[in-house]
Design a protein around this motif. Structure first.
Motif, PDB file in Angstrom:
ATOM      1  N   ASP A  60      33.478  29.672   6.103  1.00 55.05           N
ATOM      2  CA  ASP A  60      34.014  30.916   6.629  1.00 55.05           C
ATOM      3  C   ASP A  60      33.601  31.086   8.090  1.00 55.05           C
ATOM      4  O   ASP A  60      32.483  30.745   8.472  1.00 55.05           O
ATOM      5  CB  ASP A  60      33.500  32.093   5.793  1.00 55.05           C
ATOM      6  CG  ASP A  60      34.172  33.393   6.153  1.00 55.05           C
ATOM      7  OD1 ASP A  60      33.465  34.383   6.390  1.00 55.05           O
ATOM      8  OD2 ASP A  60      35.426  33.407   6.198  1.00 55.05           O
ATOM      9  N   VAL A  61      34.502  31.624   8.890  1.00 54.58           N
ATOM     10  CA  VAL A  61      34.259  31.757  10.330  1.00 54.58           C
ATOM     11  C   VAL A  61      33.032  32.619  10.608  1.00 54.58           C
ATOM     12  O   VAL A  61      32.279  32.361  11.551  1.00 54.58           O
ATOM     13  CB  VAL A  61      35.511  32.337  11.036  1.00 54.58           C
ATOM     14  CG1 VAL A  61      35.237  32.585  12.503  1.00 54.58           C
ATOM     15  CG2 VAL A  61      36.688  31.406  10.852  1.00 54.58           C
ATOM     16  N   SER A  62      32.766  33.599   9.799  1.00 58.63           N
ATOM     17  CA  SER A  62      31.600  34.454  10.017  1.00 58.63           C
ATOM     18  C   SER A  62      30.289  33.721   9.776  1.00 58.63           C
ATOM     19  O   SER A  62      29.233  34.168  10.214  1.00 58.63           O
ATOM     20  CB  SER A  62      31.683  35.692   9.118  1.00 58.63           C
ATOM     21  OG  SER A  62      31.685  35.310   7.757  1.00 58.63           O
ATOM     22  N   ASP A  63      30.340  32.570   9.093  1.00 60.19           N
ATOM     23  CA  ASP A  63      29.134  31.779   8.818  1.00 60.19           C
ATOM     24  C   ASP A  63      28.909  30.655   9.819  1.00 60.19           C
ATOM     25  O   ASP A  63      27.956  29.880   9.676  1.00 60.19           O
ATOM     26  CB  ASP A  63      29.207  31.174   7.410  1.00 60.19           C
ATOM     27  CG  ASP A  63      29.205  32.235   6.332  1.00 60.19           C
ATOM     28  OD1 ASP A  63      28.649  33.332   6.581  1.00 60.19           O
ATOM     29  OD2 ASP A  63      29.762  31.980   5.249  1.00 60.19           O
ATOM     30  N   TYR A  64      29.761  30.523  10.818  1.00 58.13           N
ATOM     31  CA  TYR A  64      29.621  29.443  11.796  1.00 58.13           C
ATOM     32  C   TYR A  64      28.315  29.570  12.564  1.00 58.13           C
ATOM     33  O   TYR A  64      27.866  30.675  12.885  1.00 58.13           O
ATOM     34  CB  TYR A  64      30.765  29.469  12.809  1.00 58.13           C
ATOM     35  CG  TYR A  64      32.065  28.861  12.343  1.00 58.13           C
ATOM     36  CD1 TYR A  64      32.186  28.261  11.108  1.00 58.13           C
ATOM     37  CD2 TYR A  64      33.180  28.898  13.162  1.00 58.13           C
ATOM     38  CE1 TYR A  64      33.384  27.723  10.699  1.00 58.13           C
ATOM     39  CE2 TYR A  64      34.384  28.358  12.758  1.00 58.13           C
ATOM     40  CZ  TYR A  64      34.471  27.773  11.519  1.00 58.13           C
ATOM     41  OH  TYR A  64      35.652  27.238  11.106  1.00 58.13           O
ATOM     42  N   GLN A  65      27.752  28.429  12.888  1.00 60.25           N
ATOM     43  CA  GLN A  65      26.624  28.368  13.801  1.00 60.25           C
ATOM     44  C   GLN A  65      27.163  27.893  15.133  1.00 60.25           C
ATOM     45  O   GLN A  65      28.157  27.164  15.187  1.00 60.25           O
ATOM     46  CB  GLN A  65      25.560  27.412  13.288  1.00 60.25           C
ATOM     47  CG  GLN A  65      24.914  27.877  12.007  1.00 60.25           C
ATOM     48  CD  GLN A  65      23.887  26.882  11.513  1.00 60.25           C
ATOM     49  OE1 GLN A  65      23.820  25.763  11.991  1.00 60.25           O
ATOM     50  NE2 GLN A  65      23.096  27.301  10.554  1.00 60.25           N
ATOM     51  N   TYR A  66      26.509  28.271  16.228  1.00 59.42           N
ATOM     52  CA  TYR A  66      27.012  27.955  17.555  1.00 59.42           C
ATOM     53  C   TYR A  66      25.981  27.156  18.337  1.00 59.42           C
ATOM     54  O   TYR A  66      24.789  27.393  18.234  1.00 59.42           O
ATOM     55  CB  TYR A  66      27.373  29.239  18.312  1.00 59.42           C
ATOM     56  CG  TYR A  66      28.550  29.939  17.694  1.00 59.42           C
ATOM     57  CD1 TYR A  66      29.839  29.651  18.120  1.00 59.42           C
ATOM     58  CD2 TYR A  66      28.388  30.855  16.669  1.00 59.42           C
ATOM     59  CE1 TYR A  66      30.933  30.270  17.546  1.00 59.42           C
ATOM     60  CE2 TYR A  66      29.477  31.479  16.092  1.00 59.42           C
ATOM     61  CZ  TYR A  66      30.743  31.188  16.532  1.00 59.42           C
ATOM     62  OH  TYR A  66      31.827  31.789  15.962  1.00 59.42           O
ATOM     63  N   VAL A  67      26.484  26.180  19.106  1.00 60.12           N
ATOM     64  CA  VAL A  67      25.658  25.363  19.986  1.00 60.12           C
ATOM     65  C   VAL A  67      26.258  25.468  21.379  1.00 60.12           C
ATOM     66  O   VAL A  67      27.416  25.085  21.585  1.00 60.12           O
ATOM     67  CB  VAL A  67      25.630  23.888  19.513  1.00 60.12           C
ATOM     68  CG1 VAL A  67      24.778  23.035  20.429  1.00 60.12           C
ATOM     69  CG2 VAL A  67      25.162  23.797  18.073  1.00 60.12           C
ATOM     70  N   PHE A  68      25.498  25.995  22.322  1.00 64.26           N
ATOM     71  CA  PHE A  68      25.967  26.205  23.700  1.00 64.26           C
ATOM     72  C   PHE A  68      27.272  27.010  23.743  1.00 64.26           C
ATOM     73  O   PHE A  68      28.139  26.752  24.571  1.00 64.26           O
ATOM     74  CB  PHE A  68      26.142  24.886  24.454  1.00 64.26           C
ATOM     75  CG  PHE A  68      24.862  24.120  24.625  1.00 64.26           C
ATOM     76  CD1 PHE A  68      23.811  24.640  25.344  1.00 64.26           C
ATOM     77  CD2 PHE A  68      24.715  22.860  24.061  1.00 64.26           C
ATOM     78  CE1 PHE A  68      22.631  23.934  25.503  1.00 64.26           C
ATOM     79  CE2 PHE A  68      23.545  22.141  24.216  1.00 64.26           C
ATOM     80  CZ  PHE A  68      22.495  22.686  24.939  1.00 64.26           C
ATOM     81  N   GLY A  69      27.433  27.932  22.847  1.00 61.01           N
ATOM     82  CA  GLY A  69      28.619  28.778  22.823  1.00 61.01           C
ATOM     83  C   GLY A  69      29.802  28.198  22.070  1.00 61.01           C
ATOM     84  O   GLY A  69      30.819  28.864  21.900  1.00 61.01           O
ATOM     85  N   PHE A  70      29.708  26.969  21.635  1.00 59.74           N
ATOM     86  CA  PHE A  70      30.782  26.337  20.858  1.00 59.74           C
ATOM     87  C   PHE A  70      30.425  26.392  19.380  1.00 59.74           C
ATOM     88  O   PHE A  70      29.250  26.284  19.020  1.00 59.74           O
ATOM     89  CB  PHE A  70      30.949  24.860  21.251  1.00 59.74           C
ATOM     90  CG  PHE A  70      31.379  24.635  22.656  1.00 59.74           C
ATOM     91  CD1 PHE A  70      32.689  24.834  23.046  1.00 59.74           C
ATOM     92  CD2 PHE A  70      30.469  24.201  23.620  1.00 59.74           C
ATOM     93  CE1 PHE A  70      33.098  24.625  24.338  1.00 59.74           C
ATOM     94  CE2 PHE A  70      30.865  23.987  24.921  1.00 59.74           C
ATOM     95  CZ  PHE A  70      32.179  24.200  25.289  1.00 59.74           C
ATOM     96  N   PRO A  71      31.414  26.490  18.515  1.00 60.95           N
ATOM     97  CA  PRO A  71      31.105  26.341  17.088  1.00 60.95           C
ATOM     98  C   PRO A  71      30.483  24.959  16.855  1.00 60.95           C
ATOM     99  O   PRO A  71      30.866  23.970  17.496  1.00 60.95           O
ATOM    100  CB  PRO A  71      32.465  26.441  16.411  1.00 60.95           C
ATOM    101  CG  PRO A  71      33.353  27.120  17.399  1.00 60.95           C
ATOM    102  CD  PRO A  71      32.831  26.755  18.752  1.00 60.95           C
ATOM    103  N   ALA A  72      29.504  24.896  15.965  1.00 63.23           N
ATOM    104  CA  ALA A  72      28.771  23.640  15.736  1.00 63.23           C
ATOM    105  C   ALA A  72      29.711  22.500  15.360  1.00 63.23           C
ATOM    106  O   ALA A  72      29.532  21.364  15.810  1.00 63.23           O
ATOM    107  CB  ALA A  72      27.709  23.842  14.668  1.00 63.23           C
ATOM    108  N   TRP A  73      30.739  22.804  14.542  1.00 60.53           N
ATOM    109  CA  TRP A  73      31.655  21.728  14.140  1.00 60.53           C
ATOM    110  C   TRP A  73      32.374  21.147  15.344  1.00 60.53           C
ATOM    111  O   TRP A  73      32.572  19.931  15.425  1.00 60.53           O
ATOM    112  CB  TRP A  73      32.659  22.225  13.090  1.00 60.53           C
ATOM    113  CG  TRP A  73      33.641  23.224  13.587  1.00 60.53           C
ATOM    114  CD1 TRP A  73      33.532  24.572  13.528  1.00 60.53           C
ATOM    115  CD2 TRP A  73      34.889  22.948  14.239  1.00 60.53           C
ATOM    116  NE1 TRP A  73      34.632  25.164  14.100  1.00 60.53           N
ATOM    117  CE2 TRP A  73      35.488  24.191  14.546  1.00 60.53           C
ATOM    118  CE3 TRP A  73      35.560  21.788  14.593  1.00 60.53           C
ATOM    119  CZ2 TRP A  73      36.706  24.297  15.180  1.00 60.53           C
ATOM    120  CZ3 TRP A  73      36.779  21.897  15.222  1.00 60.53           C
ATOM    121  CH2 TRP A  73      37.348  23.134  15.513  1.00 60.53           C
TER     122      TRP A  73
END
Length: 90
Positions: A40-53
């Motif tokens: 789910d989009v609300s569970d995304y983690q972010y790296v440097f402002g980008f979604p981790a995926w």
């Protein structure tokens, strides 16, 4: 029977290495894009402002592929002449 040119063996090996690199790139991209991106989009983690995926599949994947291609070309590919071999007429 005519002997096959040694350059075909080299080209075949280098083509298989290229296909292997392309398959590795696809598996890397697919694994991170759909592995981390399928939640789910609300569970995304972010790296440097980008979604981790996206960060791992697109940004890190490009860097890893650039390094792998450099290593393969530098250490595994060989320079072969493309001109016709001249038969000895004597």
């Amino acid at each position: 029977m005519e002997q096959q040119d040694y350059r075909f063996k080299i080209a075949h090996r280098e083509a298989l290495i290229g296909v292997g690199l392309a398959l590795f790139n696809f598996v890397w991209w697919f694994g991170f894009a759909y592995g981390l991106g399928s939640q789910d989009v609300s569970d995304y983690q972010y790296v440097f402002g980008f979604p981790a995926w996206f960060f791992y599949s697109a940004i890190v994947g490009v860097v890893i592929m650039a390094v792998l291609v450099f290593i393969v070309v530098k250490f595994f590919f060989v320079d072969v002449p493309f001109d016709e071999e001249v038969e000895d007429a004597s």
